[in-house]
Design a protein around this motif. Structure first.
Motif, PDB file in Angstrom:
ATOM      1  N   ASP A 896       0.835  -1.195   0.000  1.00  0.00           N
ATOM      2  CA  ASP A 896       0.000   0.000   0.000  1.00  0.00           C
ATOM      3  C   ASP A 896       0.875   1.252   0.000  1.00  0.00           C
ATOM      4  N   ALA A 900       1.271   4.074  -3.001  1.00  0.00           N
ATOM      5  CA  ALA A 900       1.031   5.488  -2.730  1.00  0.00           C
ATOM      6  C   ALA A 900       2.160   6.355  -3.265  1.00  0.00           C
ATOM      7  N   SER A 935      -4.037  -2.101  -7.513  1.00  0.00           N
ATOM      8  CA  SER A 935      -4.787  -1.177  -6.652  1.00  0.00           C
ATOM      9  C   SER A 935      -6.214  -1.664  -6.442  1.00  0.00           C
ATOM     10  N   ALA A 939      -7.895  -2.959  -2.895  1.00  0.00           N
ATOM     11  CA  ALA A 939      -9.141  -2.376  -2.388  1.00  0.00           C
ATOM     12  C   ALA A 939     -10.200  -3.455  -2.166  1.00  0.00           C
ATOM     13  N   ARG A 944     -10.694  -0.621   1.283  1.00  0.00           N
ATOM     14  CA  ARG A 944     -10.301   0.787   1.259  1.00  0.00           C
ATOM     15  C   ARG A 944      -9.777   1.138  -0.126  1.00  0.00           C
ATOM     16  N   HIS A 945     -10.366   2.175  -0.723  1.00  0.00           N
ATOM     17  CA  HIS A 945      -9.957   2.577  -2.062  1.00  0.00           C
ATOM     18  C   HIS A 945      -8.884   3.668  -2.026  1.00  0.00           C
ATOM     19  N   GLU A 946      -8.741   4.363  -0.892  1.00  0.00           N
ATOM     20  CA  GLU A 946      -7.700   5.379  -0.777  1.00  0.00           C
ATOM     21  C   GLU A 946      -6.404   4.728  -0.320  1.00  0.00           C
ATOM     22  N   ARG A 947      -5.311   5.239  -0.823  1.00  0.00           N
ATOM     23  CA  ARG A 947      -4.013   4.727  -0.386  1.00  0.00           C
ATOM     24  C   ARG A 947      -3.741   5.206   1.040  1.00  0.00           C
ATOM     25  N   ALA A 949      -5.076   4.553   3.875  1.00  0.00           N
ATOM     26  CA  ALA A 949      -6.247   4.997   4.627  1.00  0.00           C
ATOM     27  C   ALA A 949      -6.059   4.810   6.126  1.00  0.00           C
ATOM     28  N   ALA A 955       0.276   9.340   4.688  1.00  0.00           N
ATOM     29  CA  ALA A 955      -0.408   9.754   3.457  1.00  0.00           C
ATOM     30  C   ALA A 955      -0.236  11.250   3.230  1.00  0.00           C
ATOM     31  N   LYS A 959       1.769  13.033   0.133  1.00  0.00           N
ATOM     32  CA  LYS A 959       1.039  13.973  -0.720  1.00  0.00           C
ATOM     33  C   LYS A 959       1.723  15.327  -0.753  1.00  0.00           C
TER      34      LYS A 959
END
Length: 1009
Positions: A896, A900, A935, A939, A944-947, A949, A955, A959
């Protein structure tokens, strides 16, 4: 006035830092803010009260917060303020050093990149591309350096914030956090382990981080030193300061940032092994010398708190110190695998430099103790042993006739100075009062320190005994006179060639290398039983054979000089057969380090260096247990095992197995190999110690150490673990003393939990889970091999779309990027080292070794189910696996993180470097499709679809970094185009620009190899 224990050889004058008389200019990015934002009066009052009680201003933030919700919202505010503050200093520096136009350019690019990344503004992306393409060579280097140094400074701010948050939690009385010793001890106590059992366990434990010189440290030592000072000054700002003190601190930080800007970021020449040795030693001065004894002392306090009965002892005495189960190891100076620059001379140099550092530290500590232990015999009694030690001292000054501690310490200093001269050839910086006999060994020195300790403890000096001298005593047990054990390593092919030459010269066998394995074993074992040596003093052997024999001879000499722990391990890379191990046993015999005879009852074999196989490839891992069984079955080998304390170490290679079989299969084959080895060693009643060759990135076995250790198969840790710390990871973990101590604590805590709480690693459906994992591994292996090794032209795509060639030219370390020098026609993925392989994928932001194949494996497993119900059952099983099996959950968590950090948009720019359009489209399309599939499948399993999470802090960090990495990646691609096309007349400057971008991207990702 302090009382020295030695005569100072000279004085050093210190000059106070010059204070800037100019006001701090505020660049455009800082309008409306100041370097020290004001706090409300009430908040400042609360902070002052807490600070007056020993806390820092940052610690006191928890007292100033109005509610838990506000604390949660504001907890990262100091981090953001630190990053803005350091960014302003960097902006000031760019303006001052390069001019207003350069600052405006950097700021325009920064704002555009932030808009593009954080606001998903496509127009900003196109504008950024135009800006970067129009840069001149000088402008390019200015921009690259500015963005690179911003990443460096952001890393420093993050480390400081981690330290700050830990203190805030401690002050708030928060429950112990995962990875802390307090949390581990509470769990062990709850599991029913007694204090006596724990101490017995620690008496037999061994935990060793091993520093290696793998070529991924992109920073020069000069840069690292400047950044350490910036970190120290930034930490000072959390202390209560007057306005003048804060101004002075800001001026010092400004000066250090200026130092960074004016210091050459890149090395002009490739590092030599001696440079790598010195670089590694700097971390001892920063972290290990103080950090490990401190950690051991804190652990004793924690054990006494959790297990109070373990503190009982005679009046005036303390429980025996913990055994030195936490020690340091090093490959630097002894690792010859693929590095012709490592010789017997570098091994000797490594040992001598290590000894010089630790002896100098001991001498400084004794000198300081002479100033502290000023007690007079007129005021307090001392032990008879201390009086005897003082009377034996060469110091007969009347001024100290009633100061037995000082006289004793002066004598100890003189003996230690003589020892240092004998071992290292260097005189002590402060000359002793007289020439005396040296200590025979570290144990003799420790005995004198114990005399001082015992006298203090039994004569009202417990507080003094728990201070500096306690740390010194612990350090002696941990570091001895050698500091760290230096491992030797060589690839098995070299050993075979040396043995073949020795056999041929002695008339034993003309072509040993061509023999079948059974015949090789027969010849080797027969030779081990011979009383005479193979080597002939007057025969002219090849340079390689002379060099290899010299290494063994040097190891023997170093053990006699510094103690047996200085060199005790010999690692054989690419171990494929039993003969690979026996060959090293025979080479030890030739050097006088194997005495006795295998199988003899009257004179059993005793081998000085433990022979340690390194199983690297997928095939090697599958054969590991069989090879070790053959080794343990050798007639008479039980005496060799007994000589090593009924222990045997096995090393597992993460990087090469990943490069060979892909992320998923590598992890699974490592897991299975460990289980098979545990079963074998338990049956033979031999203690197994696994040496994990982990790297920095997930593709090389990296990821959070705590989770990695806890996810090991049941029974594989058992208080015994060694693990490599490589390249740039050494700096990120240990450059900051507090971060370094925390990382060491995490390793210890995880080892305790994995060893003493084994049930957490054994879910009830384990057998079913392992079956599913095998199916996933088979499918992932097929997908990975199909891309990397079976796709026509893939090697050309890799060399074209990554900066691998430029990385090989970067002067990163003393080791070549490939075991074999390659030209364009003959280069192969197989010959490339796994470390630059991973490094390159990180630079182009694909990080392929950390995830490729997982998506195809999961999809195939689900799709092969005969019906919808079965498919749902398969997904349900995968979800149970991630919830209840630490191995699988850690695997997915690491993946994961890699996903990301991956950026397909940036990677697509690198793909354009491949001039073969059809190849480029085909390969990149497959990689892109697999990333999306991976990915989606992740998920599907986690929900969880967000990296990241479940790790919002990481995160956010990733970012925020992307906006500052984008310009570096874009410029790297542009420079690679120019350099490879030969369009620019000044190739040297273009190449320097490429290397600067590599440095910046590595710093921004915080793991490069």
């Amino acid at each position: 006035m302090t009382q020295p224990v030695a005569r100072p050889s000279g004085r050093t004058r210190t000059t106070p830092a010059r204070k800037s008389t100019k006001s701090n200019p505020v660049p455009r990015e800082a309008k409306g803010t100041s370097a020290a934002p004001a706090k409300p009066r009430a908040a400042r009052a609360k902070l002052a009260v807490v600070a007056a009680n020993g806390a820092t201003v940052a610690d006191a933030a928890i007292a100033a917060a109005a509610s838990p919700a506000r604390r949660t919202a504001d907890k990262d505010l100091p981090l953001r303020e630190d990053i803005r503050f350091l960014g302003r200093l960097l902006g000031d520096c760019v303006r001052e050093q390069e001019g207003e136009a350069a600052f405006d350019l950097v700021e325009t690019i920064r704002q555009t990149a932030v808009r593009f990344r954080r606001e998903n503004d496509r127009a900003a992306g196109a504008e950024l591309d135009r800006l970067l393409k129009r840069l001149s060579r000088d402008q390019t280097n200015q921009v690259v350096r500015a963005f690179s140094y911003f990443s460096h400074l952001a890393n420093i701010a993050e480390d400081q914030h981690h330290n700050r948050r830990r203190r805030v939690h401690a002050l708030a009385g928060s429950p112990p956090q995962p990875g802390s010793l307090a949390r581990a001890l509470e769990a062990i106590d709850a599991a029913g382990v007694t204090g006596k059992q724990l101490r017995k366990f620690l008496d037999e434990a061994l935990i060793v981080p091993v520093l290696t010189a793998h070529p991924t440290e992109v920073q020069r030592k000069s840069i690292l030193d400047a950044e350490r000072e910036i970190a120290r000054l930034l930490a000072e700002r959390d202390l209560p300061m007057t306005a003048r003190e804060r101004d002075h601190n800001t001026a010092q930080l400004r000066a250090r940032v200026t130092t960074l800007w004016q210091t050459r970021m890149l090395r002009n020449n490739r590092l030599m092994v001696v440079d790598e040795i010195e670089n590694a030693l700097s971390y001892y001065r920063t972290t290990f010398l103080h950090g490990i004894p401190r950690l051991m002392a804190e652990m004793e306090e924690d054990i006494a708190a959790v297990f109070p009965t373990s503190k009982k002892g005679k009046a005036g005495t303390a429980p025996a110190p913990l055994a030195p189960f936490l020690q340091m190891g090093s490959w630097i100076g002894g690792d010859r695998d693929g590095n012709p620059n490592v010789t017997s001379e570098t091994l000797q140099h490594a040992a001598r430099e290590q000894s010089q550092l630790i002896m100098g530290w001991y001498l400084d500590e004794l000198h300081a103790l002479g100033a502290e232990l000023s007690m007079s015999s007129l005021m307090v009694d001392v032990s008879p042993e201390l009086i005897a030690l003082a009377d034996a001292s060469p110091d007969h000054s009347d001024h100290r006739s009633d100061e037995p501690y000082r006289r004793a310490l002066i004598g100890m200093y003189a003996r230690l100075a003589a020892t240092s001269q004998k071992l290292t050839g260097h005189e002590a910086q402060r000359h002793p009062v007289a020439d005396v006999a040296p200590y025979d060994n570290a144990e003799a020195f420790a005995a004198d320190v114990q005399v001082v300790m015992d006298s203090l403890r039994t004569h009202h000096g417990v507080a003094l005994a728990q201070a500096r001298i306690d740390a010194l005593q612990r350090a002696i047990a941990i570091f001895g006179f050698h500091l760290a054990s230096v491992d030797m390593r060589q690839v098995s092919d070299v050993h075979e060639a040396v043995i073949a030459e020795l056999f041929a010269a002695a008339g034993v066998e003309r072509d040993y290398a061509a023999l079948p394995e059974a015949r090789k074993r027969e010849l080797l074992l027969a030779e081990l039983r011979q009383p005479r040596l193979l080597t002939m003093p007057w025969h002219e052997y090849s340079e390689q054979t002379r060099s290899e024999l010299a290494i063994f001879a040097m190891a023997r000499d170093l053990r006699a000089r510094y103690g047996k722990r200085v060199a005790r391990n010999y690692i054989i890379s690419h171990t494929e057969t039993l003969s690979d191990l026996i060959e090293v046993m025979l080479l030890q015999k030739e050097s006088g380090m194997l005495r006795g005879t295998l199988g003899s009852k009257t004179d059993p074999a005793r081998m000085e260096l433990m022979v340690i196989p390194l199983f690297e490839t997928i095939e090697d891992l599958r054969n590991a247990a069989g090879i070790m069984q053959s080794l343990l079955d050798l007639p008479g080998f039980d005496s060799v095992i007994a000589h090593h304390g009924v222990e045997q170490e096995v090393m597992l290679g993460y990087s090469d197995s990943n490069k060979d079989g892909g992320f998923l299969t590598s992890n699974w084959e490592l897991y299975k190999a460990e289980l098979a080895l545990v079963k074998l060693f338990e049956a033979r009643r031999v203690k197994l110690r696994l040496f994990h060759g982990r790297g920095g990135t997930v593709g090389r076995g990296g990821g959070p150490t705590y989770q990695a250790i806890l996810s090991q198969p049941p029974g594989t840790v058992n208080g015994q673990i060694r693990l490599t710390e490589q390249g740039e990871i050494i700096n990120s973990k240990f450059a900051n003393a507090e971060i370094g101590r925390r990382n060491l604590e995490t390793v210890v805590a995880a080892t305790l939990e994995a060893s003493l709480l084994p049930t957490q690693n054994a879910p009830k459906d384990l057998e079913s889970f392992e079956g599913v994992m095998q199916q996933l591994s088979d499918r992932a292996f097929t997908a990975y091999r199909a891309l990397v090794y079976e796709t026509p032209g893939f090697k050309d795509y890799f060399f074209a779309t990554t900066p691998i060639t430029e990385i090989a030219d970067l002067n990163l370390g003393s080791r070549p990027a490939s075991r074999k020098l390659m030209d364009k026609k003959n280069r192969k993925i197989e010959d490339l080292r796994a470390i630059p392989w991973g490094f390159s994928w990180g630079q182009c932001r694909l990080l392929l070794p950390g995830w490729f194949g997982f998506g195809s494996a999961v999809k195939a497993l689900v799709d092969e189910a005969p019906d919808e119900k079965s498919r749902k059952a398969t997904v349900a099983t995968l979800r149970r696996m991630v919830k209840s099996w630490p191995f699988f959950s850690t695997l997915l968590s690491n993946m994961d993180m890699v996903l990301a950090k991956t950026d397909l948009a940036v990677a697509s720019r690198y793909a354009q470097l491949c001039e073969d359009t059809a190849l480029r489209k085909s390969v990149f399309a497959r990689i892109s499709a697999e990333w999306h599939l991976t990915s989606d499948m992740l998920a599907l399993i986690t929900g969880r679809h967000e990296r990241l999470a479940d790790n919002p802090l990481l995160a956010r960090s990733i970012k925020n970094r992307f906006a500052y990495l984008d310009p570096l990646n874009h410029l790297q691609v542009e420079l690679l185009k120019r350099y490879r096309a030969g369009k620019d007349g000044d190739d040297v400057r273009v190449r320097r620009g490429i290397h600067l971008t590599i440095n910046g991207v590595a710093a921004g990702l915080r793991n490069s190899g």
